[in-house]
Motif scaffolding. Sequence first.
Motif, PDB file in Angstrom:
ATOM      1  N   ILE A  40       0.837  -1.208   0.000  1.00  0.00           N
ATOM      2  CA  ILE A  40       0.000   0.000   0.000  1.00  0.00           C
ATOM      3  C   ILE A  40       0.869   1.253   0.000  1.00  0.00           C
ATOM      4  O   ILE A  40       0.629   2.201  -0.767  1.00  0.00           O
ATOM      5  N   ASN A  41       1.898   1.277   0.844  1.00  0.00           N
ATOM      6  CA  ASN A  41       2.764   2.455   0.908  1.00  0.00           C
ATOM      7  C   ASN A  41       3.511   2.679  -0.399  1.00  0.00           C
ATOM      8  O   ASN A  41       3.700   3.820  -0.836  1.00  0.00           O
ATOM      9  N   ARG A  42       3.944   1.601  -1.051  1.00  0.00           N
ATOM     10  CA  ARG A  42       4.614   1.736  -2.347  1.00  0.00           C
ATOM     11  C   ARG A  42       3.657   2.307  -3.398  1.00  0.00           C
ATOM     12  O   ARG A  42       4.050   3.128  -4.234  1.00  0.00           O
ATOM     13  N   LEU A  43       2.405   1.855  -3.381  1.00  0.00           N
ATOM     14  CA  LEU A  43       1.418   2.368  -4.331  1.00  0.00           C
ATOM     15  C   LEU A  43       1.144   3.853  -4.090  1.00  0.00           C
ATOM     16  O   LEU A  43       1.027   4.642  -5.042  1.00  0.00           O
ATOM     17  N   ILE A  44       1.058   4.236  -2.832  1.00  0.00           N
ATOM     18  CA  ILE A  44       0.855   5.656  -2.500  1.00  0.00           C
ATOM     19  C   ILE A  44       2.044   6.478  -2.982  1.00  0.00           C
ATOM     20  O   ILE A  44       1.882   7.552  -3.573  1.00  0.00           O
ATOM     21  N   ASN A  45       3.248   5.970  -2.775  1.00  0.00           N
ATOM     22  CA  ASN A  45       4.448   6.692  -3.208  1.00  0.00           C
ATOM     23  C   ASN A  45       4.512   6.831  -4.726  1.00  0.00           C
ATOM     24  O   ASN A  45       5.148   7.766  -5.235  1.00  0.00           O
ATOM     25  N   ALA A  46       3.859   5.910  -5.443  1.00  0.00           N
ATOM     26  CA  ALA A  46       3.816   6.006  -6.910  1.00  0.00           C
ATOM     27  C   ALA A  46       2.800   7.032  -7.392  1.00  0.00           C
ATOM     28  O   ALA A  46       2.710   7.293  -8.595  1.00  0.00           O
ATOM     29  N   GLY A  47       2.028   7.591  -6.464  1.00  0.00           N
ATOM     30  CA  GLY A  47       1.064   8.625  -6.829  1.00  0.00           C
ATOM     31  C   GLY A  47      -0.362   8.153  -6.973  1.00  0.00           C
ATOM     32  O   GLY A  47      -1.220   8.917  -7.447  1.00  0.00           O
ATOM     33  N   VAL A  48      -0.656   6.913  -6.565  1.00  0.00           N
ATOM     34  CA  VAL A  48      -2.051   6.425  -6.656  1.00  0.00           C
ATOM     35  C   VAL A  48      -2.904   7.244  -5.689  1.00  0.00           C
ATOM     36  O   VAL A  48      -2.611   7.308  -4.489  1.00  0.00           O
ATOM     37  N   PRO A  49      -3.978   7.884  -6.173  1.00  0.00           N
ATOM     38  CA  PRO A  49      -4.733   8.819  -5.325  1.00  0.00           C
ATOM     39  C   PRO A  49      -5.758   8.169  -4.410  1.00  0.00           C
ATOM     40  O   PRO A  49      -6.183   8.777  -3.427  1.00  0.00           O
ATOM     41  N   GLN A  50      -6.193   6.951  -4.740  1.00  0.00           N
ATOM     42  CA  GLN A  50      -7.240   6.292  -3.951  1.00  0.00           C
ATOM     43  C   GLN A  50      -6.985   4.793  -3.961  1.00  0.00           C
ATOM     44  O   GLN A  50      -6.701   4.206  -5.008  1.00  0.00           O
ATOM     45  N   LEU A  51      -7.105   4.178  -2.779  1.00  0.00           N
ATOM     46  CA  LEU A  51      -6.842   2.747  -2.659  1.00  0.00           C
ATOM     47  C   LEU A  51      -7.905   2.089  -1.801  1.00  0.00           C
ATOM     48  O   LEU A  51      -8.273   2.604  -0.741  1.00  0.00           O
ATOM     49  N   GLU A 237     -11.364   1.324 -11.455  1.00  0.00           N
ATOM     50  CA  GLU A 237     -10.745   0.490 -10.440  1.00  0.00           C
ATOM     51  C   GLU A 237      -9.883  -0.565 -11.127  1.00  0.00           C
ATOM     52  O   GLU A 237     -10.292  -1.168 -12.122  1.00  0.00           O
ATOM     53  N   ALA A 238      -8.688  -0.777 -10.593  1.00  0.00           N
ATOM     54  CA  ALA A 238      -7.758  -1.732 -11.187  1.00  0.00           C
ATOM     55  C   ALA A 238      -6.866  -2.294 -10.096  1.00  0.00           C
ATOM     56  O   ALA A 238      -6.820  -1.767  -8.975  1.00  0.00           O
ATOM     57  N   SER A 239      -6.150  -3.359 -10.427  1.00  0.00           N
ATOM     58  CA  SER A 239      -5.352  -4.079  -9.438  1.00  0.00           C
ATOM     59  C   SER A 239      -3.912  -4.223  -9.910  1.00  0.00           C
ATOM     60  O   SER A 239      -3.674  -4.637 -11.050  1.00  0.00           O
ATOM     61  N   ILE A 240      -2.981  -3.884  -9.055  1.00  0.00           N
ATOM     62  CA  ILE A 240      -1.572  -3.933  -9.412  1.00  0.00           C
ATOM     63  C   ILE A 240      -1.187  -5.322  -9.937  1.00  0.00           C
ATOM     64  O   ILE A 240      -1.537  -6.342  -9.332  1.00  0.00           O
ATOM     65  N   GLY A 273      -1.835  11.446 -12.656  1.00  0.00           N
ATOM     66  CA  GLY A 273      -1.041  11.829 -11.494  1.00  0.00           C
ATOM     67  C   GLY A 273      -0.159  10.715 -10.972  1.00  0.00           C
ATOM     68  O   GLY A 273       0.464  10.851  -9.914  1.00  0.00           O
ATOM     69  N   ILE A 274      -0.087   9.596 -11.694  1.00  0.00           N
ATOM     70  CA  ILE A 274       0.676   8.428 -11.249  1.00  0.00           C
ATOM     71  C   ILE A 274       1.975   8.337 -12.037  1.00  0.00           C
ATOM     72  O   ILE A 274       1.998   8.561 -13.252  1.00  0.00           O
ATOM     73  N   ASP A 275       3.056   8.015 -11.342  1.00  0.00           N
ATOM     74  CA  ASP A 275       4.360   7.804 -11.967  1.00  0.00           C
ATOM     75  C   ASP A 275       4.401   6.377 -12.508  1.00  0.00           C
ATOM     76  O   ASP A 275       4.503   5.417 -11.744  1.00  0.00           O
ATOM     77  N   LEU A 276       4.322   6.230 -13.825  1.00  0.00           N
ATOM     78  CA  LEU A 276       4.212   4.905 -14.431  1.00  0.00           C
ATOM     79  C   LEU A 276       5.451   4.052 -14.160  1.00  0.00           C
ATOM     80  O   LEU A 276       5.333   2.863 -13.841  1.00  0.00           O
ATOM     81  N   GLU A 277       6.627   4.626 -14.272  1.00  0.00           N
ATOM     82  CA  GLU A 277       7.848   3.848 -14.031  1.00  0.00           C
ATOM     83  C   GLU A 277       7.876   3.325 -12.596  1.00  0.00           C
ATOM     84  O   GLU A 277       8.245   2.168 -12.350  1.00  0.00           O
ATOM     85  N   ASN A 278       7.496   4.163 -11.671  1.00  0.00           N
ATOM     86  CA  ASN A 278       7.424   3.754 -10.264  1.00  0.00           C
ATOM     87  C   ASN A 278       6.399   2.644 -10.093  1.00  0.00           C
ATOM     88  O   ASN A 278       6.637   1.644  -9.400  1.00  0.00           O
ATOM     89  N   LEU A 279       5.256   2.789 -10.752  1.00  0.00           N
ATOM     90  CA  LEU A 279       4.188   1.800 -10.648  1.00  0.00           C
ATOM     91  C   LEU A 279       4.637   0.445 -11.204  1.00  0.00           C
ATOM     92  O   LEU A 279       4.305  -0.606 -10.651  1.00  0.00           O
ATOM     93  N   VAL A 282       6.551  -1.266  -8.653  1.00  0.00           N
ATOM     94  CA  VAL A 282       5.674  -1.838  -7.625  1.00  0.00           C
ATOM     95  C   VAL A 282       5.084  -3.166  -8.106  1.00  0.00           C
ATOM     96  O   VAL A 282       4.984  -4.138  -7.352  1.00  0.00           O
ATOM     97  N   ALA A 283       4.704  -3.216  -9.372  1.00  0.00           N
ATOM     98  CA  ALA A 283       4.147  -4.453  -9.932  1.00  0.00           C
ATOM     99  C   ALA A 283       5.175  -5.578  -9.882  1.00  0.00           C
ATOM    100  O   ALA A 283       4.861  -6.711  -9.509  1.00  0.00           O
ATOM    101  N   ARG A 284       6.404  -5.267 -10.259  1.00  0.00           N
ATOM    102  CA  ARG A 284       7.453  -6.288 -10.220  1.00  0.00           C
ATOM    103  C   ARG A 284       7.736  -6.730  -8.786  1.00  0.00           C
ATOM    104  O   ARG A 284       7.956  -7.921  -8.522  1.00  0.00           O
ATOM    105  N   TRP A 285       7.747  -5.779  -7.876  1.00  0.00           N
ATOM    106  CA  TRP A 285       7.950  -6.099  -6.466  1.00  0.00           C
ATOM    107  C   TRP A 285       6.831  -7.013  -5.974  1.00  0.00           C
ATOM    108  O   TRP A 285       7.074  -7.981  -5.246  1.00  0.00           O
ATOM    109  N   THR A 286       5.595  -6.721  -6.375  1.00  0.00           N
ATOM    110  CA  THR A 286       4.444  -7.527  -5.969  1.00  0.00           C
ATOM    111  C   THR A 286       4.587  -8.960  -6.470  1.00  0.00           C
ATOM    112  O   THR A 286       4.349  -9.920  -5.734  1.00  0.00           O
ATOM    113  N   GLU A 287       4.974  -9.108  -7.720  1.00  0.00           N
ATOM    114  CA  GLU A 287       5.174 -10.446  -8.282  1.00  0.00           C
ATOM    115  C   GLU A 287       6.235 -11.207  -7.497  1.00  0.00           C
ATOM    116  O   GLU A 287       6.075 -12.399  -7.185  1.00  0.00           O
TER     117      GLU A 287
END
Length: 320
Positions: A40-51, A237-240, A273-279, A282-287
């Motif tokens: 969650i914190n990584r997603l927030i840091n990537a600029g996701v506005p709502q979780l 709505e979407a999922s990392i 408003g989301i940093d795509l590279e950062n996101l 996060v996706a790779r980290w999640t995997e």
Amino acid sequence: MPHQKVQGFPEKVRIVEVGPRDGLQAWPDPVSTETKIELINRLINAGVPQLEVTSFVAPRAVPQMADAAEVMAAIDRGKGAELTALVPNARGAERAIAAGIDAMVFFLSASESHNQANVNSSRDLSLVAAAEIARLGEQAGIPVYGAIATAFGCPFEGNVPVADIVQIAKAYGDMGINKISLGDTTGMATPALVQERCRALAQQVPDADVALHFHNTRGVGLACAYAGLLEGITRYEASIAGIGGCPFAPGATGNICTEDLVYMLQESGIATGIDLENLIEVARWTENQLGRALPGQVMKAGPRLRLRDRQEVRSASGRA
């Protein structure tokens, strides 16, 4: 150079990340509280506005969400992201309010049989529960949003009449719940159904602020999002990494991937408003954390204009 916007698309879209809840609720392996908090914190840091960070349901029903209060207590809230949680009943709403949630999401299914399978209740009784949660939210000064599951089809009944969607949206509106989401719980949405339902709501429930929630069960999730953009819908709505799936929808696979959706929007000139590279990271980290290959595409290939050194690519030898 800014991306050229597709004609007819909105200027800006709000992404609602549901991976920590919808993505993990049915994950077959235990996911630690610490991993959920870091995700969650990584997603927030990537600029996701709502979780949608968790669900205040009975732990015996959804063991993966048993740590809802602990997760809420440890999230870094300094960047102002809106944190929401799913609540099925008044008891869940009381727990969510005590945990300091920003908004509560109540859900029911558009089809009677799926609602029985999902929450063991009729639609009418679920609407009674929704009214009670709306009252509790009003007392606490916390907004309540309304989700409509199986909005594009039911695995038990087949097609869901658009009139049923309109009826539930109007019932929500009568309770003061104007932010609603149409859930493609079963992956049965098509662009034509998206157009039909969005237009019906725009005409018959004009005060409804509609979000769209797609699964990629049949490979047309982003096509459905594209159809929604053409109808002027600005919340998705979407999922990392595409994690998710409904345990009460046979054959349902994960949600559309957040990073894939953000990539499509970015390439269409739409601000998130989301940093795509950062996101993507996060996706790779999640995997890596979940220990299984996940369906996200952009996290594998990278953005369109990420260039490669020629030495990275094996070239043809020139010999037959």
